[in-house]
Design a protein around this motif. Structure first.
Motif, PDB file in Angstrom:
ATOM      1  N   PHE A   1       5.825  46.484 -40.950  1.00 20.56           N
ATOM      2  CA  PHE A   1       4.876  46.211 -39.866  1.00 20.56           C
ATOM      3  C   PHE A   1       4.146  44.889 -40.103  1.00 20.56           C
ATOM      4  N   LYS A   2       3.779  44.675 -41.367  1.00 18.73           N
ATOM      5  CA  LYS A   2       3.041  43.455 -41.700  1.00 18.73           C
ATOM      6  C   LYS A   2       3.919  42.220 -41.529  1.00 18.73           C
ATOM      7  N   SER A   3       5.179  42.316 -41.980  1.00 19.61           N
ATOM      8  CA  SER A   3       6.077  41.163 -41.890  1.00 19.61           C
ATOM      9  C   SER A   3       6.413  40.813 -40.443  1.00 19.61           C
ATOM     10  N   LYS A   4       6.401  41.795 -39.553  1.00 19.70           N
ATOM     11  CA  LYS A   4       6.737  41.570 -38.148  1.00 19.70           C
ATOM     12  C   LYS A   4       5.498  41.382 -37.273  1.00 19.70           C
TER      13      LYS A   4
ATOM     14  N   ASN B   1      -2.198  44.193 -36.900  1.00 14.97           N
ATOM     15  CA  ASN B   1      -3.065  43.250 -37.608  1.00 14.97           C
ATOM     16  C   ASN B   1      -3.900  44.050 -38.599  1.00 14.97           C
ATOM     17  N   PHE B   2      -3.457  44.091 -39.843  1.00 15.95           N
ATOM     18  CA  PHE B   2      -4.129  44.934 -40.831  1.00 15.95           C
ATOM     19  C   PHE B   2      -5.508  44.401 -41.200  1.00 15.95           C
ATOM     20  N   LYS B   3      -5.785  43.155 -40.876  1.00 10.10           N
ATOM     21  CA  LYS B   3      -7.072  42.577 -41.262  1.00 10.10           C
ATOM     22  C   LYS B   3      -8.239  43.229 -40.540  1.00 10.10           C
ATOM     23  N   ILE B   4      -7.987  43.767 -39.338  1.00 13.53           N
ATOM     24  CA  ILE B   4      -9.090  44.350 -38.570  1.00 13.53           C
ATOM     25  C   ILE B   4      -9.237  45.854 -38.819  1.00 13.53           C
ATOM     26  N   ALA B   5      -8.352  46.419 -39.643  1.00 12.58           N
ATOM     27  CA  ALA B   5      -8.432  47.857 -39.910  1.00 12.58           C
ATOM     28  C   ALA B   5      -9.701  48.163 -40.684  1.00 12.58           C
TER      29      ALA B   5
ATOM     30  N   GLU C   1       7.041  56.101 -50.802  1.00  9.97           N
ATOM     31  CA  GLU C   1       7.861  54.896 -50.719  1.00  9.97           C
ATOM     32  C   GLU C   1       8.147  54.522 -49.268  1.00  9.97           C
ATOM     33  N   LEU C   2       8.380  55.544 -48.424  1.00 12.18           N
ATOM     34  CA  LEU C   2       8.646  55.288 -47.011  1.00 12.18           C
ATOM     35  C   LEU C   2       7.432  54.657 -46.333  1.00 12.18           C
ATOM     36  N   VAL C   3       6.246  55.200 -46.607  1.00 14.04           N
ATOM     37  CA  VAL C   3       5.017  54.651 -46.040  1.00 14.04           C
ATOM     38  C   VAL C   3       4.825  53.203 -46.479  1.00 14.04           C
ATOM     39  N   LYS C   4       5.082  52.943 -47.751  1.00 14.60           N
ATOM     40  CA  LYS C   4       4.945  51.583 -48.273  1.00 14.60           C
ATOM     41  C   LYS C   4       5.907  50.630 -47.571  1.00 14.60           C
ATOM     42  N   ASP C   5       7.170  51.078 -47.422  1.00 18.75           N
ATOM     43  CA  ASP C   5       8.165  50.240 -46.752  1.00 18.75           C
ATOM     44  C   ASP C   5       7.791  49.976 -45.296  1.00 18.75           C
ATOM     45  N   LEU C   6       7.269  51.007 -44.613  1.00 21.37           N
ATOM     46  CA  LEU C   6       6.860  50.837 -43.221  1.00 21.37           C
ATOM     47  C   LEU C   6       5.704  49.853 -43.099  1.00 21.37           C
ATOM     48  N   GLN C   7       4.744  49.958 -44.001  1.00 15.45           N
ATOM     49  CA  GLN C   7       3.604  49.058 -43.978  1.00 15.45           C
ATOM     50  C   GLN C   7       4.042  47.605 -44.174  1.00 15.45           C
ATOM     51  N   LEU C   8       4.951  47.393 -45.135  1.00 15.36           N
ATOM     52  CA  LEU C   8       5.454  46.040 -45.373  1.00 15.36           C
ATOM     53  C   LEU C   8       6.231  45.519 -44.167  1.00 15.36           C
TER      54      LEU C   8
END
Length: 212
Positions: free
Chosen positions: A192-195, A199-203, A183-190
């Motif tokens: 990072f993405k919102s802020k 840039n997750f598109k280039i991962a 859950e923590l990883v999911k929250d961090l990902q969201l």
């Protein structure tokens, strides 16, 4: 009086006989009149045996008894709970010929009152002792060689039960921790993405955050 308590009590005392198809119990509940009009309402509710299907079976080898011309076995029907249950009806009890011994539990017998494993919130089920003898009021086992053998063997079982419960509770803790990390990883990902921090598109592949 408490209707739920009535059903739990009937389930405790007669549940295994019901499970084996030896008896059935229907309770008639008087509902009175609906909004004080119309006929009086009656409702029948069937008492059902306890459902252990959601628990983890704890496998323990039966213990044979043979002395004074009597033979039999101590059999264990024990389960590990995934959620700690603190209500009285969760405690382990002795079963003699399909019915509990007395109105109490193993943890309330003098020889076991100082041993907390017998009322552990992660442990439930019952132990059969059909080779023993019960007193006329069914309030306890008669004091004889069979009872002494049963109690000695149950005391020997304590280390085994403590080990199994400890392993089970450790596994539950690790599972809970794993879920929390996920859950923590999911929250961090969201976050990072919102802020737009990353840039997750280039991962291109999975990776790990460095210690820095």
């Amino acid at each position: 009086f408490n209707i739920n308590m009535l059903f739990r009590r009937l389930q405790h005392h007669f549940g295994e006989l019901i499970r084996n198809g030896e008896i059935s119990i229907l309770v008639e509940l008087y509902q009175g009149k609906i909004a004080k009009i119309g006929p009086e309402q009656l409702k029948y509710q069937e008492v059902e045996p306890r459902d252990y299907s959601a628990f983890t079976p704890l496998i323990a080898t039966p213990i044979s008894y043979g002395n004074n011309g009597k033979t039999g076995q101590i059999t264990f029907n024990l389960y590990l709970c995934d959620k700690g249950r603190t209500d009285r009806w969760n405690q382990l009890y002795l079963l003699y010929q399909g019915r509990p011994v007395g109105d109490g539990f193993i943890s309330e017998i003098d020889e076991f009152t100082e041993h907390p494993i017998w009322k552990h919130r992660f442990l439930t089920g019952y132990i059969t002792c059909d080779f023993c003898e019960i007193n006329e009021l069914r309030q306890g086992l008669k004091i004889n060689d069979e009872r002494d053998f049963l109690f000695k063997e149950l005391l020997k079982m304590e280390k085994f039960l403590e080990t199994k419960v400890k392993e089970h509770s450790k596994g539950l803790y690790e599972l809970k921790l794993q879920r929390q990390v996920t859950e923590l990883v999911k929250d961090l990902q969201l976050f990072f993405k919102s802020k737009n921090i990353f840039n997750f598109k280039i991962a291109k592949s999975m990776g790990f955050l460095s210690k820095e």
